[in-house]
Design a protein around this motif. Structure first.
Motif, PDB file in Angstrom:
ATOM      1  N   LEU A  12       0.476  -5.825   6.770  1.00 44.80           N
ATOM      2  CA  LEU A  12       0.755  -5.949   5.338  1.00 44.80           C
ATOM      3  C   LEU A  12       0.717  -4.588   4.657  1.00 44.80           C
ATOM      4  N   ALA A  13      -0.320  -3.804   4.985  1.00 47.25           N
ATOM      5  CA  ALA A  13      -0.415  -2.480   4.365  1.00 47.25           C
ATOM      6  C   ALA A  13       0.824  -1.663   4.712  1.00 47.25           C
ATOM      7  N   LEU A  14       1.250  -1.750   5.972  1.00 46.70           N
ATOM      8  CA  LEU A  14       2.444  -0.998   6.368  1.00 46.70           C
ATOM      9  C   LEU A  14       3.674  -1.495   5.627  1.00 46.70           C
ATOM     10  N   PHE A  15       3.751  -2.814   5.468  1.00 45.14           N
ATOM     11  CA  PHE A  15       4.930  -3.360   4.808  1.00 45.14           C
ATOM     12  C   PHE A  15       4.989  -2.916   3.343  1.00 45.14           C
ATOM     13  N   ILE A  16       3.839  -2.899   2.688  1.00 45.73           N
ATOM     14  CA  ILE A  16       3.843  -2.547   1.265  1.00 45.73           C
ATOM     15  C   ILE A  16       4.062  -1.048   1.064  1.00 45.73           C
ATOM     16  N   PHE A  17       3.377  -0.244   1.879  1.00 43.79           N
ATOM     17  CA  PHE A  17       3.395   1.193   1.571  1.00 43.79           C
ATOM     18  C   PHE A  17       4.364   1.997   2.428  1.00 43.79           C
ATOM     19  N   GLY A  18       4.875   1.362   3.475  1.00 46.31           N
ATOM     20  CA  GLY A  18       5.518   2.202   4.473  1.00 46.31           C
ATOM     21  C   GLY A  18       7.033   2.195   4.536  1.00 46.31           C
ATOM     22  N   GLU A  19       7.717   1.644   3.527  1.00 43.96           N
ATOM     23  CA  GLU A  19       9.166   1.530   3.678  1.00 43.96           C
ATOM     24  C   GLU A  19       9.815   2.881   3.930  1.00 43.96           C
ATOM     25  N   LYS A  20       9.377   3.892   3.154  1.00 44.59           N
ATOM     26  CA  LYS A  20      10.005   5.214   3.299  1.00 44.59           C
ATOM     27  C   LYS A  20       9.648   5.855   4.633  1.00 44.59           C
ATOM     28  N   LEU A  21       8.412   5.590   5.098  1.00 44.08           N
ATOM     29  CA  LEU A  21       7.973   6.210   6.347  1.00 44.08           C
ATOM     30  C   LEU A  21       8.708   5.672   7.562  1.00 44.08           C
ATOM     31  N   MET A  22       9.097   4.381   7.483  1.00 45.24           N
ATOM     32  CA  MET A  22       9.500   3.725   8.729  1.00 45.24           C
ATOM     33  C   MET A  22      10.995   3.496   8.900  1.00 45.24           C
ATOM     34  N   GLY A  23      11.728   3.441   7.820  1.00 44.79           N
ATOM     35  CA  GLY A  23      13.122   3.043   7.958  1.00 44.79           C
ATOM     36  C   GLY A  23      13.251   1.529   7.948  1.00 44.79           C
ATOM     37  N   GLN A  24      14.481   1.048   7.714  1.00 42.52           N
ATOM     38  CA  GLN A  24      14.678  -0.375   7.417  1.00 42.52           C
ATOM     39  C   GLN A  24      14.358  -1.323   8.563  1.00 42.52           C
ATOM     40  N   LYS A  25      14.737  -0.964   9.775  1.00 44.55           N
ATOM     41  CA  LYS A  25      14.536  -1.909  10.881  1.00 44.55           C
ATOM     42  C   LYS A  25      13.050  -2.182  11.102  1.00 44.55           C
ATOM     43  N   LEU A  26      12.272  -1.083  11.143  1.00 42.51           N
ATOM     44  CA  LEU A  26      10.837  -1.248  11.341  1.00 42.51           C
ATOM     45  C   LEU A  26      10.207  -1.974  10.162  1.00 42.51           C
ATOM     46  N   HIS A  27      10.725  -1.701   8.988  1.00 42.33           N
ATOM     47  CA  HIS A  27      10.184  -2.342   7.800  1.00 42.33           C
ATOM     48  C   HIS A  27      10.389  -3.857   7.883  1.00 42.33           C
ATOM     49  N   PHE A  28      11.572  -4.247   8.322  1.00 40.48           N
ATOM     50  CA  PHE A  28      11.830  -5.674   8.519  1.00 40.48           C
ATOM     51  C   PHE A  28      10.846  -6.248   9.532  1.00 40.48           C
ATOM     52  N   LEU A  29      10.623  -5.495  10.610  1.00 39.73           N
ATOM     53  CA  LEU A  29       9.737  -5.977  11.658  1.00 39.73           C
ATOM     54  C   LEU A  29       8.313  -6.182  11.144  1.00 39.73           C
ATOM     55  N   THR A  30       7.811  -5.224  10.357  1.00 42.00           N
ATOM     56  CA  THR A  30       6.454  -5.402   9.836  1.00 42.00           C
ATOM     57  C   THR A  30       6.399  -6.632   8.935  1.00 42.00           C
ATOM     58  N   GLY A  31       7.453  -6.839   8.134  1.00 43.66           N
ATOM     59  CA  GLY A  31       7.499  -8.039   7.285  1.00 43.66           C
ATOM     60  C   GLY A  31       7.441  -9.292   8.138  1.00 43.66           C
ATOM     61  N   PHE A  32       8.194  -9.274   9.233  1.00 46.47           N
ATOM     62  CA  PHE A  32       8.210 -10.434  10.100  1.00 46.47           C
ATOM     63  C   PHE A  32       6.823 -10.689  10.704  1.00 46.47           C
ATOM     64  N   LEU A  33       6.120  -9.607  11.047  1.00 44.13           N
ATOM     65  CA  LEU A  33       4.787  -9.788  11.629  1.00 44.13           C
ATOM     66  C   LEU A  33       3.804 -10.346  10.598  1.00 44.13           C
ATOM     67  N   VAL A  34       3.966  -9.952   9.342  1.00 46.05           N
ATOM     68  CA  VAL A  34       3.123 -10.528   8.298  1.00 46.05           C
ATOM     69  C   VAL A  34       3.368 -12.036   8.211  1.00 46.05           C
ATOM     70  N   PHE A  35       4.645 -12.391   8.242  1.00 45.65           N
ATOM     71  CA  PHE A  35       5.005 -13.811   8.225  1.00 45.65           C
ATOM     72  C   PHE A  35       4.382 -14.542   9.417  1.00 45.65           C
ATOM     73  N   LEU A  36       4.516 -13.933  10.591  1.00 44.10           N
ATOM     74  CA  LEU A  36       3.968 -14.552  11.795  1.00 44.10           C
ATOM     75  C   LEU A  36       2.452 -14.745  11.666  1.00 44.10           C
ATOM     76  N   GLY A  37       1.779 -13.707  11.151  1.00 45.55           N
ATOM     77  CA  GLY A  37       0.329 -13.792  10.993  1.00 45.55           C
ATOM     78  C   GLY A  37      -0.063 -14.922  10.063  1.00 45.55           C
TER      79      GLY A  37
END
Ligand code: HDD
Ligand code: HEM
Ligand code: HEM
Lengths: 357, 443
Positions: free
Chosen positions: B111-136
């Protein structure tokens, strides 16, 4: 198998106190030393980004305790009913303080949440120490009065305090002079830890000053530690037995001592991370020494009528503990993967991090 | 003793009800955020990303509330239900500990990565972190429902002489016939809540004539997700749950359907009526004959036992509350399907955005999915009474032996005061976020 889960839970708890410990410490530092708005903002941010994932360690420890030592979980949580619920309330105030301060720009709004974060962090640090004090001191299991038990021998109930405030009373309360001392040790330790975290994670203007603070707090801590060793003997005379029988356990107090001595050189230490490691050693050493002095007892009984609660008489079934180990291993592997990913992406000073809201 | 149980139950009911206001949105909304993020990845239209980010803000506030109210839940098993914890901890401790290990760590790390990390990670990874939050968050639902399913329908256990339940078969906890239907129903119900929230914010922007482009997007998403999930909640999942209750908790089933007297052949389905516990019948009843037998057993004349077939101390202790909870849930479910079907029809005819009355209705409907979810849980929990572990451990045998009612009342009052404050803050902050609305990306 009991020993295995005991160790795992102890590790999870220690990790919780190391990680969330710096958040509590940051709160204490924030309460007493942060003066300018810029500093306050950076300092709350250094805790605000991480408290949630740190707190999960507490939830995990609670869940594992429930699973592995249900009788202990039931006894302790109902016995320390009031302090525990108060801790839960403080945790709520701590969290909303951190999360909500940035939501509005009004000074008054920020002041309220700063106070909420600072005061609850301070009280939490105090209460955690008091809790440890209670665990080493022991309780009146079974509510025994003149040899008659009021209820089953593995249950008890402690009021917040007893009018004598003495750890040696027949019905000691949660707060007495001994547990207060342990509480103060916890406050000072976590304040040092929090100060190190602020230095490590921010470029705030008070970082220089904080090193002086750490030095002074360390003197206080040394004095308290030495004093507590004496009263500890008074309250729990058997506390050195384990160290006599198993000399290798000395490693735990040594860890503590390394941290304590190391921190006197705080002003010479070049790398911020080294200072943070030293205060981590304080926490790790402090908790593990206390646990080692008691093992395998989890909660001593202060009288002979009922036996101590130990890892053996409070554990779940052998089968349950061993299946849990299977999923536990998978879980921990996953957890380390998450942590590596997180640290790789979120390392460095928080000042530059883009705070979403 | 009586008032001890009463306050313990009241405190648990109050704190869990308050807790459950938040996770239902967390679980449903994370799905919708992942959906927006996925649309953005596919077609690169900025407004989907703006939408995802906007709901992320609401999600973050909601999530904080869920966490701070969830921690007291876990500890309350020990504080207020010590005897229950001692006796069953070897079993439900497994699922609760797994929840911490497999879902909370996952959710909070990413969640922390999803909220704060969009610029750090790029779109694909950002989507993935969102998906992991959903999974959790959905994993969290899975484990907590596994816990509850065991309490409703205990499996894989053995009872020792000292009354302790010990685990005998770990995998039985997850193949429990109660679990899958309850999980699917509950997750669909949380998607209903989040769809209504999304649709309602959309309707608000359109009616206010501000941010209307986002308003239309939200309304459309909300209506489509809302209709699908509302239908799935009723059929097959709701129906499946009802069959489970009829099979495994027949006394509960009679009470929640309001069947006082066993009919010789074919049970009727009650639409309206007030249970009268003195005369043991429903006042002002409107019912359709034989339907219940058909719905439950696909046979028009199957006999369904009424409450007269059970001992009084085997039946739930608050039958009217159970009966109303169940009927409110089902009634609201039917209304949701109706409203969302109507809205989808007009959306398809391209008239919805101008239909003020329907937009107002959608906007103001937002509390009702919450009510349906809560009454659903009241159906489950009141229906389980007088047992904590159905048929095996009575509620009165589960409380903490040493905590007095005065202490419980004290903490209950504390929780009430604190949660009122939390609720107020939540409304203010979410209101502010909605008022500001999504912000178009500036490059
Ligand atoms: C939006 C919310 C919502 C809606 C519209 C419905 N439900 Fe529901 N229901 C829930 C939300 C819910 C819930 C909160 O998710 C529960 C509580 C426990 C569970 O697993 O799901 C639940 C439980 C639940 C149970 C189990 C009770 C027990 O365990 O004793 C039954 C039999 C039904 N539902 C049946 C239905 C039917 C036939 C519906 C037809 C429209 C329906 N529900 C609509
Ligand atoms: C899925 C996880 C859940 C578990 C493990 C659980 C467990 C329990 C326990 C231990 C009690 C106390 C004993 C009792 O009075 O029955 C209880 C009561 C209750 N729970 Fe749950 N619960 C769960 C979910 C929920 C949810 C989500 C709600 C509502 C939103 C809810 C509503 C209630 C209510 C209303 C009572 C009081 C029942 C009464 O007073 O008779 N529960 N539950
Ligand atoms: C229907 C029942 C429940 C569901 C579906 C559910 C789901 C969730 C979810 C998705 C979260 C993540 C935070 C949030 O989204 O708000 C959460 C938080 C939490 N829940 Fe519940 N919950 C339920 C009932 C309970 C019960 C009965 C307990 C007690 C054991 C509990 C304990 C917790 C805890 C400790 C947290 C905080 C976790 C953290 O630190 O991240 N929940 N719950």
């Amino acid at each position: 198998m009991e020993i295995f889960w005991y160790v795992i839970i102890a590790v999870v708890l220690v990790v919780f106190f190391v990680l969330d410990g710096y958040d509590f410490g940051t709160g204490i530092i924030h309460l007493f030393f942060a003066k300018t708005e810029k500093d306050k903002e950076v300092i709350t941010k250094s805790a605000g980004l991480f408290w949630d994932s740190n707190e999960v360690w507490l939830v995990a420890a609670g869940g594992m305790l429930f699973m592995a030592f249900p009788t202990f979980y039931a006894s302790v949580f109902s016995g320390f009913y009031l302090p525990l619920i108060i801790v839960l309330w403080l945790i709520i105030f701590r969290a909303i303080g951190l999360e909500f301060r940035g939501q509005f720009k009004y000074q008054m709004w920020k002041d309220i949440w700063d106070a909420s974060f600072g005061v609850s962090s301070l009280l939490l640090a105090l209460f955690f120490g008091i809790a440890l004090g209670n665990i080493v001191r022991g309780v009146n299991l079974g509510g025994v009065d003149n040899g008659v038990s009021a209820h089953e021998g593995h249950y008890f109930f402690l009021p917040l305090w007893d009018s004598s405030f003495s750890p040696l009373a027949a019905h000691p309360g949660v707060i007495d002079w001994f547990t207060i001392i342990i509480g103060l040790i916890s406050v000072v330790t976590l304040a040092i830890h929090g100060a190190n975290w602020v230095i490590l994670k921010t470029n705030s203007s008070i970082n220089k000053k904080l090193k002086g603070v750490i030095f002074k707090l360390n003197i206080v801590l040394s004095a308290l530690t030495i004093f507590s060793l004496f009263v500890w003997q008074l309250v729990n005379p058997n506390s050195l037995d384990n160290f006599m029988h198993k000399p290798y356990l000395i490693i735990f107090p040594l860890i503590y001592l390394t941290g304590l001595i190391g921190l006197f050189f705080i002003k010479k230490i070049k790398k911020d991370i080294h200072a943070f490691v030293l205060s981590t050693l304080l926490i790790v050493g402090g908790i593990t020494s206390s646990l080692a002095s008691m093992f395998p007892v989890l909660l001593p009984s202060i009288h002979g009528t009922h036996e101590h609660l130990t890892i053996y008489n409070t554990a779940a079934s052998e089968y349950g503990l061993s299946v849990a180990l299977n999923w536990g291993i998978i879980g921990f592997i996953l957890l380390f993967v998450y942590m590596i990913i997180q640290k790789r992406l979120m390392g460095g000073k928080v000042d530059k991090m883009d705070y979403g809201h | 003793m009586e008032d001890m149980i009463f306050y313990d139950r009241l405190q648990f009911a109050f704190t869990i009800t308050f807790h459950y206001i938040f996770p239902q949105l967390t679980m449903g909304l994370s799905l919708i955020i992942v959906y927006y993020k996925w649309r953005y990845l596919k077609n690169n239209i900025e407004k989907y990303n703006d939408a995802a980010k906007f709901f992320m803000k609401i999600f973050a506030i909601n999530f904080t509330m869920g966490v701070v109210t969830g921690i007291p839940m876990e500890f309350q098993f020990g504080t207020n239900w010590a005897k229950f914890s001692e006796l069953t901890g070897g079993i439900i401790g497994q699922t609760l500990a797994m929840e911490g290990m497999f879902s909370f760590f996952l959710e909070s790390s990413f969640l922390a990565l999803f909220i704060f990390g969009e610029k750090l990670m790029g779109q694909k990874l950002h989507f993935l972190t969102g998906f992991l939050v959903f999974l959790g968050s959905w994993a969290s639902g899975w484990f907590i429902l596994a816990t509850n399913a065991w309490m409703q329908h205990p499996v894989g256990y053995e009872i020792l002489d000292n009354g302790k339940f010990v685990l005998e078969n770990f995998s039985a906890l997850f193949t429990n016939p109660w679990l899958l239907p309850a999980f699917l129903h509950n997750q669909m119900a949380s998607v209903v809540t989040s769809s209504f929230v999304v649709a309602s914010i959309g309707a608000f922007y359109i009616l206010r004539n501000k941010k209307t482009e986002y308003g239309r997007l939200f309304l459309k998403t909300g209506v489509v997700f809302g209709l699908i999930s509302s239908v799935l909640v009723a059929f097959p999942t709701g129906d499946w749950n009802a069959k489970n209750v009829a099979k495994h908790q027949p006394g509960t089933f009679a009470a929640m359907e309001g069947i006082f007297i066993t009919e010789k052949a074919g049970a009727e389905i009650v639409l309206i009526g007030q249970p009268n516990m003195v005369s043991k019948k429903l006042d002002n009843k409107i019912a359709v004959p034989n339907i219940l037998s058909f719905l439950t057993y696909q046979k028009w004349h199957e006999q369904i036992p009424g409450m007269d077939q059970f001992e009084e101390d085997e039946l739930p202790d608050n039958i009217p509350a159970l009966y109303y909870s169940y009927h409110i849930m089902v009634g609201l479910g039917t209304i949701f399907i109706g409203v969302m079907a109507l809205a989808l029809f007009f959306l398809w005819r391209k008239k919805l955005y101008n239909m003020k009355p329907l937009l107002w209705t959608i906007m103001f409907l937002v509390p009702f999915p919450y009510i349906a979810n809560i009454t659903g849980w009241y159906t489950a929990e009141l229906g389980r009474q007088p047992y904590l572990v159905y048929g095996l451990l009575r509620t009165s045998d589960g409380i903490s032996p040493t905590v007095s009612s005065g202490n419980t009342l004290f903490t209950l009052l504390g929780f009430v005061a604190l949660y009122m404050l939390l609720g107020l803050l939540f409304l203010v902050l979410v209101g502010k976020t909605i008022n500001e609305g999504p912000e178009p990306q500036t490059h």
